[in-house]
Each structure stands twice: as C-alpha cells, then as structure tokens.
Design a protein around this motif. Structure first.
Motif, PDB file in Angstrom:
ATOM      1  N   GLU A   1       0.823  -1.214   0.000  1.00  0.00           N
ATOM      2  CA  GLU A   1       0.000   0.000   0.000  1.00  0.00           C
ATOM      3  C   GLU A   1       0.855   1.261   0.000  1.00  0.00           C
ATOM      4  O   GLU A   1       0.368   2.342  -0.320  1.00  0.00           O
ATOM      5  N   GLU A   2       2.129   1.113   0.413  1.00  0.00           N
ATOM      6  CA  GLU A   2       3.011   2.267   0.409  1.00  0.00           C
ATOM      7  C   GLU A   2       3.524   2.522  -0.998  1.00  0.00           C
ATOM      8  O   GLU A   2       3.797   1.599  -1.757  1.00  0.00           O
ATOM      9  N   LEU A   3       3.682   3.824  -1.310  1.00  0.00           N
ATOM     10  CA  LEU A   3       4.076   4.220  -2.660  1.00  0.00           C
ATOM     11  C   LEU A   3       5.464   3.713  -3.018  1.00  0.00           C
ATOM     12  O   LEU A   3       5.692   3.227  -4.137  1.00  0.00           O
ATOM     13  N   ASP A   4       6.395   3.825  -2.059  1.00  0.00           N
ATOM     14  CA  ASP A   4       7.770   3.377  -2.355  1.00  0.00           C
ATOM     15  C   ASP A   4       7.815   1.882  -2.669  1.00  0.00           C
ATOM     16  O   ASP A   4       8.497   1.444  -3.601  1.00  0.00           O
TER      17      ASP A   4
ATOM     18  N   VAL B   1       5.366   0.101  -3.748  1.00  0.00           N
ATOM     19  CA  VAL B   1       4.664  -0.136  -5.012  1.00  0.00           C
ATOM     20  C   VAL B   1       5.594   0.095  -6.193  1.00  0.00           C
ATOM     21  O   VAL B   1       5.595  -0.672  -7.175  1.00  0.00           O
ATOM     22  N   GLU B   2       6.404   1.131  -6.124  1.00  0.00           N
ATOM     23  CA  GLU B   2       7.334   1.418  -7.215  1.00  0.00           C
ATOM     24  C   GLU B   2       8.367   0.302  -7.369  1.00  0.00           C
ATOM     25  O   GLU B   2       8.746  -0.062  -8.486  1.00  0.00           O
ATOM     26  N   VAL B   3       8.807  -0.259  -6.236  1.00  0.00           N
ATOM     27  CA  VAL B   3       9.771  -1.382  -6.300  1.00  0.00           C
ATOM     28  C   VAL B   3       9.141  -2.585  -6.994  1.00  0.00           C
ATOM     29  O   VAL B   3       9.735  -3.218  -7.872  1.00  0.00           O
ATOM     30  N   VAL B   4       7.897  -2.878  -6.602  1.00  0.00           N
ATOM     31  CA  VAL B   4       7.203  -4.019  -7.224  1.00  0.00           C
ATOM     32  C   VAL B   4       6.964  -3.752  -8.696  1.00  0.00           C
ATOM     33  O   VAL B   4       7.060  -4.661  -9.542  1.00  0.00           O
ATOM     34  N   GLN B   5       6.691  -2.485  -9.019  1.00  0.00           N
ATOM     35  CA  GLN B   5       6.444  -2.148 -10.421  1.00  0.00           C
ATOM     36  C   GLN B   5       7.688  -2.380 -11.274  1.00  0.00           C
ATOM     37  O   GLN B   5       7.601  -2.875 -12.408  1.00  0.00           O
TER      38      GLN B   5
ATOM     39  N   ASN C   1      -1.130 -19.268 -19.875  1.00  0.00           N
ATOM     40  CA  ASN C   1      -2.279 -18.370 -19.777  1.00  0.00           C
ATOM     41  C   ASN C   1      -2.594 -18.044 -18.320  1.00  0.00           C
ATOM     42  O   ASN C   1      -3.012 -16.919 -18.002  1.00  0.00           O
ATOM     43  N   ARG C   2      -2.424 -19.019 -17.451  1.00  0.00           N
ATOM     44  CA  ARG C   2      -2.642 -18.801 -16.013  1.00  0.00           C
ATOM     45  C   ARG C   2      -1.688 -17.739 -15.480  1.00  0.00           C
ATOM     46  O   ARG C   2      -2.094 -16.846 -14.723  1.00  0.00           O
ATOM     47  N   VAL C   3      -0.389 -17.848 -15.889  1.00  0.00           N
ATOM     48  CA  VAL C   3       0.594 -16.857 -15.442  1.00  0.00           C
ATOM     49  C   VAL C   3       0.253 -15.482 -15.991  1.00  0.00           C
ATOM     50  O   VAL C   3       0.326 -14.467 -15.271  1.00  0.00           O
ATOM     51  N   VAL C   4      -0.121 -15.428 -17.281  1.00  0.00           N
ATOM     52  CA  VAL C   4      -0.479 -14.140 -17.888  1.00  0.00           C
ATOM     53  C   VAL C   4      -1.658 -13.516 -17.138  1.00  0.00           C
ATOM     54  O   VAL C   4      -1.684 -12.298 -16.860  1.00  0.00           O
ATOM     55  N   GLU C   5      -2.622 -14.360 -16.777  1.00  0.00           N
ATOM     56  CA  GLU C   5      -3.794 -13.873 -16.042  1.00  0.00           C
ATOM     57  C   GLU C   5      -3.391 -13.335 -14.670  1.00  0.00           C
ATOM     58  O   GLU C   5      -3.866 -12.263 -14.239  1.00  0.00           O
ATOM     59  N   LEU C   6      -2.512 -14.066 -13.976  1.00  0.00           N
ATOM     60  CA  LEU C   6      -2.062 -13.605 -12.653  1.00  0.00           C
ATOM     61  C   LEU C   6      -1.308 -12.284 -12.778  1.00  0.00           C
ATOM     62  O   LEU C   6      -1.473 -11.375 -11.941  1.00  0.00           O
ATOM     63  N   VAL C   7      -0.467 -12.182 -13.812  1.00  0.00           N
ATOM     64  CA  VAL C   7       0.302 -10.949 -13.994  1.00  0.00           C
ATOM     65  C   VAL C   7      -0.640  -9.777 -14.251  1.00  0.00           C
ATOM     66  O   VAL C   7      -0.460  -8.682 -13.685  1.00  0.00           O
ATOM     67  N   GLU C   8      -1.638  -9.995 -15.089  1.00  0.00           N
ATOM     68  CA  GLU C   8      -2.580  -8.920 -15.390  1.00  0.00           C
ATOM     69  C   GLU C   8      -3.344  -8.496 -14.131  1.00  0.00           C
ATOM     70  O   GLU C   8      -3.571  -7.290 -13.891  1.00  0.00           O
ATOM     71  N   ASN C   9      -3.727  -9.479 -13.331  1.00  0.00           N
ATOM     72  CA  ASN C   9      -4.435  -9.159 -12.076  1.00  0.00           C
ATOM     73  C   ASN C   9      -3.552  -8.337 -11.144  1.00  0.00           C
ATOM     74  O   ASN C   9      -4.005  -7.358 -10.533  1.00  0.00           O
ATOM     75  N   LYS C  10      -2.276  -8.804 -10.999  1.00  0.00           N
ATOM     76  CA  LYS C  10      -1.377  -8.079 -10.105  1.00  0.00           C
ATOM     77  C   LYS C  10      -1.106  -6.681 -10.631  1.00  0.00           C
ATOM     78  O   LYS C  10      -1.036  -5.704  -9.871  1.00  0.00           O
ATOM     79  N   LYS C  11      -0.940  -6.555 -11.941  1.00  0.00           N
ATOM     80  CA  LYS C  11      -0.715  -5.233 -12.527  1.00  0.00           C
ATOM     81  C   LYS C  11      -1.924  -4.336 -12.297  1.00  0.00           C
ATOM     82  O   LYS C  11      -1.796  -3.130 -12.033  1.00  0.00           O
ATOM     83  N   SER C  12      -3.125  -4.923 -12.420  1.00  0.00           N
ATOM     84  CA  SER C  12      -4.354  -4.142 -12.192  1.00  0.00           C
ATOM     85  C   SER C  12      -4.426  -3.656 -10.763  1.00  0.00           C
ATOM     86  O   SER C  12      -4.796  -2.502 -10.489  1.00  0.00           O
ATOM     87  N   GLN C  13      -4.045  -4.551  -9.809  1.00  0.00           N
ATOM     88  CA  GLN C  13      -4.045  -4.157  -8.407  1.00  0.00           C
ATOM     89  C   GLN C  13      -3.024  -3.052  -8.148  1.00  0.00           C
ATOM     90  O   GLN C  13      -3.302  -2.083  -7.415  1.00  0.00           O
ATOM     91  N   LEU C  14      -1.857  -3.193  -8.739  1.00  0.00           N
ATOM     92  CA  LEU C  14      -0.828  -2.150  -8.575  1.00  0.00           C
ATOM     93  C   LEU C  14      -1.309  -0.825  -9.148  1.00  0.00           C
ATOM     94  O   LEU C  14      -1.064   0.248  -8.578  1.00  0.00           O
ATOM     95  N   SER C  15      -1.948  -0.892 -10.279  1.00  0.00           N
ATOM     96  CA  SER C  15      -2.445   0.329 -10.907  1.00  0.00           C
ATOM     97  C   SER C  15      -3.471   1.025 -10.019  1.00  0.00           C
ATOM     98  O   SER C  15      -3.464   2.252  -9.875  1.00  0.00           O
ATOM     99  N   SER C  16      -4.331   0.232  -9.381  1.00  0.00           N
ATOM    100  CA  SER C  16      -5.342   0.813  -8.489  1.00  0.00           C
ATOM    101  C   SER C  16      -4.669   1.467  -7.293  1.00  0.00           C
ATOM    102  O   SER C  16      -5.057   2.572  -6.859  1.00  0.00           O
ATOM    103  N   VAL C  17      -3.664   0.780  -6.740  1.00  0.00           N
ATOM    104  CA  VAL C  17      -2.954   1.349  -5.576  1.00  0.00           C
ATOM    105  C   VAL C  17      -2.259   2.634  -5.966  1.00  0.00           C
ATOM    106  O   VAL C  17      -2.282   3.629  -5.208  1.00  0.00           O
TER     107      VAL C  17
END
Length: 365
Positions: free
Chosen positions: A280-283, A285-289, A339-355
């Motif tokens: 949830e912290e910005l710093d 989040v940037e590392v994960v990004q 496809n499962r990995v691609v789906e997980l990546v998209e979900n995680k990216k979506s969550q990061l984008s929301s944060v």
C-alpha cells in the motif's frame, strides 16, 4: 747272292698302299657322314614322337578339365593353367629347334628323309590344334573367373544390404535428446555408406553385360541382379524414413526439454505471483512495479520459446508423428499454464495500478 729290290717296285707298292689308305679314309668319312645323317634323322623322329606324345597328354588333360564350381576352384585352375602355359612356351621352343633340324635334313636330301615333311606337317597341325584348345580353355577359365567374381561381389553386396536393412529398420529412436542425437549421427554415417554403394548397384547390369553369353543369359543371375536392385531401393527408402523418424524423435525430446524449462519458469513465477501481496506504500509499489517491468522482459523471452514449441508441435502433428496425441497434450498443458501466469500478472498489474491511483490521489489532496 743278294740282289737289291728294284726301287720302282717299292715306290709302286708305297703308292698303292697310300691309295688304299686314302680310299679307306674316304669310305670311313662317307660312312661317318651316313651314320651322322642317320643319327640326326632318327633323333629328329624321336624328338617328334616325344612332341606328339606330349601334345596327346595335354590334349587329354584339357579335354578332362572343368572350369570350376566356385571362385576358389577357378582361381586354383587358373594358376595351374598358367603353369601349363609356361610348359607350352618351353615345348614350343624345343619344337621350333626340332623343326629346324628337319629343315636341315631336307636341305641335305639325304637317304631316309622321305617322311620328314609329312611328319612335320602332321605335328604342326596337332600343335596348332593344341594351342587353339589351350586358348579356348583359357577363355573359358577367364569367363568363369569373371562370373564367379561377379557372383561373389553380388553376394557380398547382398549381405551388406541385408545387414544395413536391419540397422536402418531399427525401432530404437533414443530415450532423450542426447541419445537421439547420437543415433542420428550414426544413422547419417550409414546413409552416406548407402549412397556410396549406389554406384556399385547401378554398375551391376554393366558388369552383367560384360560376362560371357552362357553366364549372363542365365535366369538365376538376372533374377539376382533384380533382387539386389530391389533390396537397395528398400534400404534407401527405409533409411530416408528412419532419418525422418530420428529427426522427429529428436524434435520431440527437444520440445519436451523446452517445455520442461518453460514450465519450471512458469512454476516459479506462478508461486511468486500467488504469494505476492500488493503493498500500500508508494515506495514499495514502485519497487514491485520495477520487478514487473523485468518480468515483462522475461515473459517476452519465454513467450518466444513457447511459440517455437507450438510451431514444432504443429509440424509433428501435420507430419503424422506417432506421438502426436502426447505432444498435443503437452502443448495444451503448457499453454494453459502460460495463460494462467499471464492472467495472474494482469491481475497483479491491475491491483498495482489501483494502488498507484489511490496514492497519487492522496498526494494531490
């Protein structure tokens, strides 16, 4: 009362004795010449009789000689015939000398030389006939030698083709990438040998045409040539098929190896993505990004490998590979995992984008 003899009487008697001695010497020389001529004459006839006896002996030998039953016997008979040719040459020289003696006797026109011309003509005819028979027998031996050599070479070629057929028709295609490569290298060497023997097979008909008519017109030998040509065609055809089969097996094992490598990567990333919690912290989040940016590069690389796998699978399936079902199943499983990995990546990216949106909104406020 001694009275000396008249010297003329003594001279007359000495002259008479000398004349008688000269007549005796003349008769002795004439007798010697007649005896020498007789010796030469009977020596000539004896030598001619010996030559005739020798000719008759060789005629009987040649009449009884066969041309052999196989290559070994023909070679033995050929060597014996060469020895006989040497004897023939020596006897020819002796006969030539005897003929010269006969010509000298004829030139002298001595007593008892009436039958010399007839004897010389008779022996010459028999000698000519012997040389003709010898030449014919030599030709038959050469024809038999060529035929049995041709048969032996054909048998060797058939034996090699039969052994090669067993090799190229093997159902051993290896059990992994390494063993399949080793088998393919060995098989390519065998294919090269098969190609080298092509000229030998193609030359069989030319060699057959060079054989004597009695040999080349035999049904068995013609059938043998056809059998060799057919066997070679089968070996060459099966060799091509085995090349394809080994290449397909190698492609399958490489595909399985590539699939395994991709699945290892997928397993690792899948576990990481499933365990990862979006901070949830910005710093943080940037590392994960930044990590996801590196992940995108890895995914592009793995995606290329998976596309290659799919292409290989399609080629194997289109080619009617016997393991098509197994290969297709493996492909489907890998694509599903991907496809499962691609789906997980998209979900995680979506969550990061929301944060990130929430954090940016808070910062603006």
């Amino acid at each position: 009362g001694y009275q000396p003899c008249d010297p003329q009487i003594i001279c007359n008697r000495v002259s008479h004795v000398q004349t008688c001695l000269e007549e005796l010497e003349e008769l002795a020389a004439k007798r010697r010449k007649e005896l020498e001529d007789s010796r030469q004459l009977w020596s000539f006839f004896q030598e001619m009789e010996e030559a005739e006896a020798w000719i008759r002996e060789k005629e009987k030998i040649l009449a009884a000689k066969s041309c052999g039953r196989d290559l070994s016997s023909v070679v033995t008979l050929t060597n014996k015939h060469k020895s006989m040719l040497g004897e023939l040459g020596n006897r020819r020289a002796l006969l030539h000398q005897t003929m010269k003696k006969g010509e000298k006797i004829l030139a002298k026109k001595s007593f008892g030389s009436a039958g010399i011309q007839e004897k010389m003509r008779e022996v010459c005819l028999r000698w000519k006939k012997l040389e003709e028979v010898t030449g014919l027998h030599q030709q038959r031996l050469e024809d038999a030698l060529n035929f049995f050599q041709f048969s032996a070479e054909t048998d060797d070629l058939v034996a090699w083709l039969q052994d090669t057929y067993r090799i190229v028709s093997s159902d051993d295609f290896g059990h992994d990438d390494y063993s399949s490569q080793a088998l393919l290298r060995k098989h390519r060497a065998v294919v090269d040998e098969v190609e080298k023997h092509r000229a030998s097979v193609l030359s069989l008909r030319k060699q057959l045409a060079l054989l004597a008519p009695d040999h080349r017109q035999g049904v068995d030998v013609q059938i043998r040539v056809v059998e060799v040509e057919q066997l070679y065609g089968e070996v060459a055809e099966v060799a091509v098929l085995r090349t394809q089969w080994l290449q397909d097996a190698l492609a399958v094992y490489r595909m399985f190896s590539e699939v395994h490598a991709c699945e290892v990567w997928v397993d690792e990333k899948e576990q990481w993505l499933e365990k990862m919690e979006v901070p949830e912290e910005l710093d943080e989040v940037e590392v994960v990004q930044h990590r996801f940016e590196s992940l995108d590069q890895e995914m592009n690389s793995v995606m290329g490998r998976i596309l290659d796998v799919n292409q290989v699978v399609q080629q194997l399936v289109d080619g009617g590979h016997p393991s098509s079902d197994e290969v297709r199943s493996c492909q489907d499983h890998l694509n599903s995992r991907w496809n499962r990995v691609v789906e997980l990546v998209e979900n995680k990216k979506s969550q990061l984008s929301s944060v990130l949106k929430i954090q940016n909104f808070l910062l603006e406020c």
